[in-house]
Design an enzyme around this catalytic site. Structure first.
Site, PDB file in Angstrom:
ATOM      1  N   SER A 155      -9.134  -5.584   8.200  1.00 13.50           N
ATOM      2  CA  SER A 155      -8.092  -4.611   7.898  1.00 13.50           C
ATOM      3  C   SER A 155      -8.698  -3.546   6.994  1.00 13.50           C
ATOM      4  O   SER A 155      -9.767  -3.757   6.404  1.00 13.50           O
ATOM      5  CB  SER A 155      -6.934  -5.315   7.176  1.00 13.50           C
ATOM      6  N   TYR A 168      -3.692 -11.198   0.615  1.00 13.52           N
ATOM      7  CA  TYR A 168      -4.071 -10.664   1.918  1.00 13.52           C
ATOM      8  C   TYR A 168      -5.417  -9.939   1.827  1.00 13.52           C
ATOM      9  O   TYR A 168      -6.308 -10.149   2.656  1.00 13.52           O
ATOM     10  CB  TYR A 168      -2.979  -9.721   2.418  1.00 13.52           C
TER      11      TYR A 168
END
Length: 269
Positions: A155, A168
């Site tokens: 990401s 995350y």
């Protein structure tokens, strides 16, 4: 002639979203697809995951392209499940040429509000999951001696910090280290290893994260939009799949250890 004719791709998190997009793109390029997903909810994240019907729809769409497709219900956190999934794929299709470690979860909370359970599940799915898939697929790739491609979904949060998403971010940074180490280990076997770094993608995760953060979905999307250099609120799963298809093809046979951004210019800011 397709770019992936004669290839077999094992894709985790394939029941919907980016995983389904990878399956369709690679199937459309000629690959047979082993589509893997857990098909039930977990205690975390705080939104529903894909189900068995979603997985069957991925299989249906791949088969509609004229390719073989295999549905695998498995938990990427389980060594037993992943070993069995790799074994079944090889039994059914004879080989694994491409491994796409896409299964992942996201949620939002301030660092000091994250519970131990939330932290553990986040790291287990997003880091242990790719490692287990790699652990069981790589020996087959090496023994077959035909090269291979390994892609891991990271990401933009694996390249920068994001407030309210430290668990995350930690997981998505971790897979970059995993990939860069693995790329060096596998380079003698012509197996490339790369990470994908999308910005926010138009999937069900967006509404799920908004709910977890007690936000309206449109408010979260508008917040994301302010971080993009290009005039787009969310990118589409197909945009990420196009980048993955290139990395999986012979066109990228000498690209390894790379962090490929599909970020609408987010990292420019």
């Amino acid at each position: 002639m397709g770019r992936l004719d004669g290839k077999v791709a094992l894709i985790t998190g394939a029941a919907r979203g980016q995983g389904r997009a990878h399956a369709i793109a690679m199937g459309g390029a000629g690959a047979d697809i082993a589509a893997l997903d857990i098909c039930h909810d977990l205690p975390y994240p705080r939104y529903s995951l894909a189900n068995a019907d979603d997985l069957e729809e991925t299989v249906r769409q791949v088969e509609a392209l004229g390719r073989r497709a295999l549905a695998l219900k498995a938990d990427v956190r389980s060594a037993r499940d992943m070993e069995a999934a790799v074994k079944t794929t090889i039994e059914q299709f004879g080989q694994i040429d491409i491994l796409v470690c896409n299964a992942g979860i996201a949620d939002m909370a301030l660092t000091w509000d994250i519970t131990e359970e939330w932290w553990d599940i986040m790291l287990d799915v997003n880091v242990k999951g790719p490692w287990l898939a790699i652990k069981y697929a790589v020996p087959h790739m090496i023994a077959r001696n035909q090269g291979g491609r390994i892609l891991i979904t990271s990401s933009v949060a694996g390249l920068r910090g994001e407030p309210g998403m430290s668990h995350y971010c930690a997981s998505k940074w971790a897979v970059v280290g995993l990939a860069k180490s693995l790329a060096q280990e596998l380079s003698p076997y012509s197996i490339t290893v790369n990470t994908l770094h999308p910005t926010a993608v138009n999937t069900a995760i967006i509404s799920g994260m908004a709910k977890a953060a007690s936000m309206q979905t449109e408010d979260l999307i508008d917040f994301i939009y302010t971080g993009h250099a290009l005039p787009v609120k969310l990118i589409e799963a197909a945009d990420v799949a196009s980048a993955a298809l290139w990395l999986a093809s012979d066109e990228a046979r000498y690209v390894t250890g790379h962090t490929l951004k599909v970020d609408a210019g987010r990292m420019l800011k």
